[in-house]
Design a protein around this motif. Sequence first.
Motif, PDB file in Angstrom:
ATOM      1  N   THR A  21       0.813  -1.009   0.134  1.00 46.77           N
ATOM      2  CA  THR A  21      -0.365   0.094  -0.410  1.00 46.77           C
ATOM      3  C   THR A  21       0.665   1.139   0.025  1.00 46.77           C
ATOM      4  OG1 THR A  21      -1.922  -1.036   1.021  1.00 46.77           O
ATOM      5  CG2 THR A  21      -2.041   1.259   1.147  1.00 46.77           C
ATOM      6  N   LEU A  22       1.829   0.773   0.393  1.00 44.03           N
ATOM      7  CA  LEU A  22       2.588   2.633   0.681  1.00 44.03           C
ATOM      8  C   LEU A  22       3.712   2.091  -0.416  1.00 44.03           C
ATOM      9  CD1 LEU A  22       3.826   4.815   2.431  1.00 44.03           C
ATOM     10  CD2 LEU A  22       5.284   3.603   3.080  1.00 44.03           C
ATOM     11  N   GLY A  23       4.210   1.124  -0.867  1.00 46.21           N
ATOM     12  CA  GLY A  23       4.837   1.530  -2.266  1.00 46.21           C
ATOM     13  C   GLY A  23       4.015   2.451  -3.430  1.00 46.21           C
ATOM     14  N   THR A  24       2.514   1.612  -3.310  1.00 49.74           N
ATOM     15  CA  THR A  24       1.104   2.024  -4.362  1.00 49.74           C
ATOM     16  C   THR A  24       1.275   3.361  -4.568  1.00 49.74           C
ATOM     17  OG1 THR A  24       1.021   0.129  -4.547  1.00 49.74           O
ATOM     18  CG2 THR A  24      -1.180   2.143  -5.334  1.00 49.74           C
ATOM     19  N   ILE A  25       0.862   4.184  -3.228  1.00 49.86           N
ATOM     20  CA  ILE A  25       0.723   5.412  -2.469  1.00 49.86           C
ATOM     21  C   ILE A  25       2.236   6.093  -3.036  1.00 49.86           C
ATOM     22  CG2 ILE A  25       0.721   7.475  -0.874  1.00 49.86           C
ATOM     23  CD1 ILE A  25      -1.319   4.915   0.959  1.00 49.86           C
ATOM     24  N   THR A  28       4.252   5.483  -5.274  1.00 51.53           N
ATOM     25  CA  THR A  28       4.355   5.478  -6.959  1.00 51.53           C
ATOM     26  C   THR A  28       3.674   6.254  -7.679  1.00 51.53           C
ATOM     27  OG1 THR A  28       5.253   2.964  -6.967  1.00 51.53           O
ATOM     28  CG2 THR A  28       4.008   3.434  -8.937  1.00 51.53           C
ATOM     29  N   ARG A  29       2.252   6.271  -7.315  1.00 55.51           N
ATOM     30  CA  ARG A  29       1.623   7.775  -7.790  1.00 55.51           C
ATOM     31  C   ARG A  29       1.301   8.766  -7.657  1.00 55.51           C
ATOM     32  NH1 ARG A  29      -3.895   4.233  -6.166  1.00 55.51           N
ATOM     33  NH2 ARG A  29      -3.026   2.545  -8.314  1.00 55.51           N
ATOM     34  N   MET A  30       2.637   9.165  -6.112  1.00 59.96           N
ATOM     35  CA  MET A  30       2.576  10.715  -5.677  1.00 59.96           C
ATOM     36  C   MET A  30       3.771  11.167  -6.792  1.00 59.96           C
ATOM     37  SD  MET A  30       2.481  10.353  -1.233  1.00 59.96           S
ATOM     38  CE  MET A  30       3.517  12.007  -1.514  1.00 59.96           C
ATOM     39  N   TYR A  31       5.042  10.401  -6.673  1.00 62.02           N
ATOM     40  CA  TYR A  31       6.273  10.551  -7.313  1.00 62.02           C
ATOM     41  C   TYR A  31       6.105   9.969  -8.784  1.00 62.02           C
ATOM     42  CZ  TYR A  31       6.992  12.509  -3.296  1.00 62.02           C
ATOM     43  OH  TYR A  31       7.201  13.048  -1.837  1.00 62.02           O
ATOM     44  N   ALA A  32       4.833  10.156 -10.012  1.00 63.54           N
ATOM     45  CA  ALA A  32       4.932   8.984 -10.560  1.00 63.54           C
ATOM     46  C   ALA A  32       5.956   9.971 -12.422  1.00 63.54           C
ATOM     47  CB  ALA A  32       2.934   8.812 -10.924  1.00 63.54           C
ATOM     48  N   PRO A  33       5.043  11.255 -11.505  1.00 64.00           N
ATOM     49  CA  PRO A  33       5.893  12.397 -13.270  1.00 64.00           C
ATOM     50  C   PRO A  33       7.468  11.849 -12.520  1.00 64.00           C
ATOM     51  CG  PRO A  33       4.067  13.522 -12.061  1.00 64.00           C
ATOM     52  CD  PRO A  33       4.572  11.930 -11.727  1.00 64.00           C
ATOM     53  N   VAL A  34       8.016  11.932 -11.597  1.00 67.53           N
ATOM     54  CA  VAL A  34       9.435  12.260 -11.271  1.00 67.53           C
ATOM     55  C   VAL A  34      10.242   9.984 -11.696  1.00 67.53           C
ATOM     56  CG1 VAL A  34      10.913  11.614  -9.169  1.00 67.53           C
ATOM     57  CG2 VAL A  34       9.304  13.377  -9.720  1.00 67.53           C
ATOM     58  N   LEU A  35       8.715   9.630 -11.415  1.00 65.69           N
ATOM     59  CA  LEU A  35       9.926   7.923 -12.124  1.00 65.69           C
ATOM     60  C   LEU A  35       9.840   7.823 -13.408  1.00 65.69           C
ATOM     61  CD1 LEU A  35       7.467   6.216  -8.711  1.00 65.69           C
ATOM     62  CD2 LEU A  35       9.958   6.048  -8.783  1.00 65.69           C
ATOM     63  N   THR A  36       8.854   8.410 -14.089  1.00 64.04           N
ATOM     64  CA  THR A  36       9.271   8.362 -15.211  1.00 64.04           C
ATOM     65  C   THR A  36       9.832   9.080 -15.893  1.00 64.04           C
ATOM     66  OG1 THR A  36       6.485   8.516 -15.922  1.00 64.04           O
ATOM     67  CG2 THR A  36       7.856   8.939 -17.632  1.00 64.04           C
ATOM     68  N   VAL A  37      10.986  10.289 -15.319  1.00 61.31           N
ATOM     69  CA  VAL A  37      12.076  10.736 -15.625  1.00 61.31           C
ATOM     70  C   VAL A  37      12.907   9.980 -15.080  1.00 61.31           C
ATOM     71  CG1 VAL A  37      13.145  12.165 -15.061  1.00 61.31           C
ATOM     72  CG2 VAL A  37      11.217  13.001 -15.471  1.00 61.31           C
ATOM     73  N   LEU A  38      13.403   9.535 -14.145  1.00 59.43           N
ATOM     74  CA  LEU A  38      13.925   8.572 -13.707  1.00 59.43           C
ATOM     75  C   LEU A  38      13.905   6.970 -14.340  1.00 59.43           C
ATOM     76  CD1 LEU A  38      13.753   9.063 -10.017  1.00 59.43           C
ATOM     77  CD2 LEU A  38      15.613  10.269 -11.040  1.00 59.43           C
ATOM     78  N   ARG A  39      12.630   7.021 -14.512  1.00 59.45           N
ATOM     79  CA  ARG A  39      12.788   5.493 -15.607  1.00 59.45           C
ATOM     80  C   ARG A  39      13.780   5.732 -17.448  1.00 59.45           C
ATOM     81  NH1 ARG A  39       7.991   3.407 -12.335  1.00 59.45           N
ATOM     82  NH2 ARG A  39       8.747   2.585 -10.709  1.00 59.45           N
TER      83      ARG A  39
END
Length: 86
Positions: free
Chosen positions: A62-66, A68-79
Motif C-alpha cells: 500500500t505504501l509503495g503504491t501511494i 509510486t502514484r505521488m511521484y509518478a512524473p519523477v519516476l517516469t523521468v528516472l526510468r
Amino acid sequence: MSALIQSRLTPQTAQHAMVSARRFGGTEAAAAGIVDQAVDESALRTAALELARSHANKTGDTLGTIKTRMYAPVLTVLRDTTNPLN
C-alpha cells in the motif's frame, strides 16, 4: 536527480541547493522543507528510532503504491533510459 529534488522542494530552495551548491544546516534544512525535522546531535539516535517505530506498521504494498502514484512524473523521468538527461 533534478526531477526528484524539484518534486520535493520549492523552486527557490531547489535552485539554491542545486545551482549554488548551498549547504543547509539541520534547523535551516527543516525550515526550508528539505528534511522533516532537525534534532540536536545528542538526540539523533533516539529521534530516529522513534520515527522508525512510528512508521514500522506502514510498510508494504500500500505504501509503495501511494509513493509510486505521488511521484509518478519523477519516476517516469528516472526510468527513461532513452533520454536519461530528460
